[in-house]
Design a protein around this motif. Sequence first.
Motif, PDB file in Angstrom:
ATOM      1  N   GLN A  10      24.504   8.400-119.637  1.00  0.00           N
ATOM      2  CA  GLN A  10      24.574   6.965-119.388  1.00  0.00           C
ATOM      3  C   GLN A  10      24.796   6.170-120.676  1.00  0.00           C
ATOM      4  OE1 GLN A  10      24.681   5.868-116.251  1.00  0.00           O
ATOM      5  NE2 GLN A  10      24.478   8.034-115.700  1.00  0.00           N
ATOM      6  N   ARG A  13      28.225   4.915-121.596  1.00  0.00           N
ATOM      7  CA  ARG A  13      28.832   3.805-120.856  1.00  0.00           C
ATOM      8  C   ARG A  13      28.852   2.550-121.717  1.00  0.00           C
ATOM      9  NH1 ARG A  13      29.476   4.560-115.415  1.00  0.00           N
ATOM     10  NH2 ARG A  13      28.315   6.285-114.442  1.00  0.00           N
ATOM     11  N   SER A  15      28.678  -0.450-120.539  1.00  0.00           N
ATOM     12  CA  SER A  15      27.685  -1.383-120.002  1.00  0.00           C
ATOM     13  C   SER A  15      26.289  -1.089-120.557  1.00  0.00           C
ATOM     14  CB  SER A  15      27.661  -1.286-118.475  1.00  0.00           C
ATOM     15  OG  SER A  15      27.408   0.047-118.058  1.00  0.00           O
ATOM     16  N   PHE A  16      25.954   0.207-120.713  1.00  0.00           N
ATOM     17  CA  PHE A  16      24.656   0.572-121.282  1.00  0.00           C
ATOM     18  C   PHE A  16      24.549   0.071-122.715  1.00  0.00           C
ATOM     19  CE2 PHE A  16      21.864   3.324-123.674  1.00  0.00           C
ATOM     20  CZ  PHE A  16      20.760   3.478-122.848  1.00  0.00           C
ATOM     21  N   PHE A 278      25.707  -2.294-114.705  1.00  0.00           N
ATOM     22  CA  PHE A 278      25.212  -0.952-115.012  1.00  0.00           C
ATOM     23  C   PHE A 278      24.627  -0.285-113.768  1.00  0.00           C
ATOM     24  CE2 PHE A 278      21.711   1.748-116.900  1.00  0.00           C
ATOM     25  CZ  PHE A 278      22.566   2.751-117.351  1.00  0.00           C
ATOM     26  N   GLU A 281      27.457   0.889-111.608  1.00  0.00           N
ATOM     27  CA  GLU A 281      28.085   2.085-112.163  1.00  0.00           C
ATOM     28  C   GLU A 281      27.204   3.318-111.981  1.00  0.00           C
ATOM     29  OE1 GLU A 281      30.692  -0.055-115.717  1.00  0.00           O
ATOM     30  OE2 GLU A 281      28.864   1.046-116.200  1.00  0.00           O
ATOM     31  N   GLN A 282      25.885   3.138-111.982  1.00  0.00           N
ATOM     32  CA  GLN A 282      24.971   4.258-111.787  1.00  0.00           C
ATOM     33  C   GLN A 282      24.986   4.764-110.346  1.00  0.00           C
ATOM     34  OE1 GLN A 282      21.244   2.528-113.449  1.00  0.00           O
ATOM     35  NE2 GLN A 282      21.044   4.522-114.457  1.00  0.00           N
TER      36      GLN A 282
END
Length: 833
Positions: A10, A13, A15-16, A278, A281-282
Amino acid sequence: MQSFQYWARQSRRASFRILFVALVLAVAAISSVGVFSARIEAALVRDASQMLGGDLVIESKRNTANAPWLSILEKPEYATLKQAESVVFPSVVPSERVDLLVSLKAVNNMYPLRGQLTVRNAQGQDEKVASGPPQGELWVDQGVLGSLDVQLGDSIQVGEITRPVTRVILAEPDRGGGFVNFAPRVMMNTADLEESELLGLGSRATWRIYFTGAQPVINQLISELTPVLSPVEEIETLENGRPEVSGTLERANDFLAMAALIGTMVACVGIALVAHLFAKEQASELAVLKSLGYTPKRLLRMWAIGMGMLTLGAGVLGVALGWAAHWGLLALLAELVGVDLPLAGLHYLPMGMLLSALLLLGFAAVPTWYALRAPAVAVIRHQTLKSSRGQLVLSVLFGVFTAIAVCLLIVNNVVLALLLFAGFVGTSLVFALLFWGLLKVLAYLGKGKKSAGTNIAVFQSMSKRASTLVLQGVSLALGLAALLMLAVVQGDLIDRWQEAVPEDAPNRFVFNIQPDQVEGVQQTLNTASQSPVNLYPMVRGRLSAINGETITADTFTDEGARNTVERELNLSFADTLPTHNTVAVGSWFDETPAKAEVSVEDGVAERLGIGLGDKLTFDIAGTPLTAEITSIRELRWDSMEVNFFMVFPTEVLQSFPQTWITSVSLQDDKAIPVSRELVRDYPNLTVLDTELVITQVRKILGQVGQAVQFVFLFTVAAGGLVVVACVMTGARVRTREAAIYRAMGASTAQLQRAAWLELSVLGALAGLVAAIAAQGLGWGVAHFVFEFEYFLSPMHIVAGVVAGAVVSVLFGAWSVNKVCRAPVMQTLRQAAA
């Protein structure tokens, strides 16, 4: 181990990473101010007695040499007390280069009783000394050396004496925060004070007597002194001492805290946006894990572990960044602080962790919970997961409560925290409406037109995504507006104020003129000035009762009224109305035998709630005087003339102790020579250069303003992150739109030019909104505070537009190639799924 592997994936990413950076910025903004405040608080606690210079201090606006309470000190029980003395007053040190306004402080050999002076000697060594300058020497701040162009060992003139400068003052234990104490310090021994002839009857000075001894003896002395002190005398102890020191620093800290709060609130917007992205996306990976047998409980535990690691990492890095940033604040406010600060403890580290956890729970918990509950089959089939109304409501509620909690955590005052939150929300809504309107106007003007070189209707496309772009633009505008507002208030308003002053306005004030010096001073000034010079008498008195009822500061809730009652007022007398005064209500004194009447300035009358016919009682040098209000006057404060709140008939006030004051307009070639002649012939006079005062005010505002601007850099960075977050949130729509344009024949270069144009226009609009807000604040301050005309500055508008465009392009550029080069067929197939 699986949890760490999951979160390692993650972390790759975008976004993370943006979520992590936003958290770090929020924590850093708060930590920088928090560490600075903690060090200030630690210094105040550590130096409580040193900031007094003793265990007990009696401060007086009159010379204490013949004070009635001195007889109390002759009692045997007080023989063990140690005493020291000081007197502080403004003065002017003449030189070939400049006539420098200084805060002159005379101390005896016992000063200070608590703490030490830190000085630098002629060899450049710093040392701590237990007493002030000996007779025959002067110690000065570093700024005095530079302003007068002198070095240690050189002599300067102070009043009637000339003495060598032997030390530079680096730290002074009881340095206050009043305006005169912002002027550079010159310190001398009280043995030289009488010879200097600087102090005369009615001089504007503050006398202080310091005491140290056993606490029971100090307490007994306080109990005996309290009933007998006059209204111009007060007791300072370790509990209430030096309120101007803590008050000045607290006001500066309040500005910094509000600046940090704005940055944190903008960062909250970015955190909320990226947290939702996020979570979406997860959803696909969580669905795969569910299909592999992971239970919701196990997934929730995995999420908690990741959020804990994120909290820990963002908290530690944010506090570290805040710790580094607080050194910048200390550098910018070094002269304002004026003392060595102890290192703060580690209590701000848990606060950083708490803030990081609070922000994550408040903005990420709801979308993550819904992502955990999403049906695995729907996600694997690429079915669109629409946000339910419940999710939206919960997200808003969690966000609002989190934002309020952050305000309370930073401000520690429920009412002020709620007001700041309401102000932030209100300002954001106003900005949003203005921004939305500008987007719609651009779309209307660009209707049916293609942007040059792009063959794409950029403004129409922006209008379709108005909700996302409004959020993006408002966040950026908040940061830019904060910086521009400071630029307007700090610099431009002072410049406009100076421009509003008439060209022939007085540029020198002369005060502390003794009655026997009036004729000589007036003759000197009349010779040098192109117009007759008027001198005005000044009597010090304290307002003690209204209509027979005793008043104190606690009688009033208005801060201006409290200040008026707490201090001595400058009273004057005259038989004719001053030319720059106008009677608004009532009538000026008639020619009948003088009666006890008074004319009051309209502003102070409004603050105190008084009017015609009310009777005011004043305490003048221990003698009560009651007078009836017969007129209310309006004054032109920007005339730079001498003005008084209270004016009496001559016969009523002329028998009281008095000094005289005047203001005069002198040409540049005569101003310095005449000032030096006056100071040479009458050493007790203070000749004040108004340009010098404005320069020193500008310096003080500059220090605090630069520090606040420094904190607002976090706000601009947070606003930039919101730009990135908004770009990421709308990436799917933008990518699909770009794919359609490419399918219709648009080239990658055309799409890139359209994207650059969109980012530039978005930033320019944000800068325009910010500049309008800053100019509006400037007009409000000028109109309601300074009371002069203020016109919009095109340069500030241009600066705001350019700055907004640059920041928007810098933070949004990374997405341009990704959006414009996405494969057409794959993008359209995913959009259709």
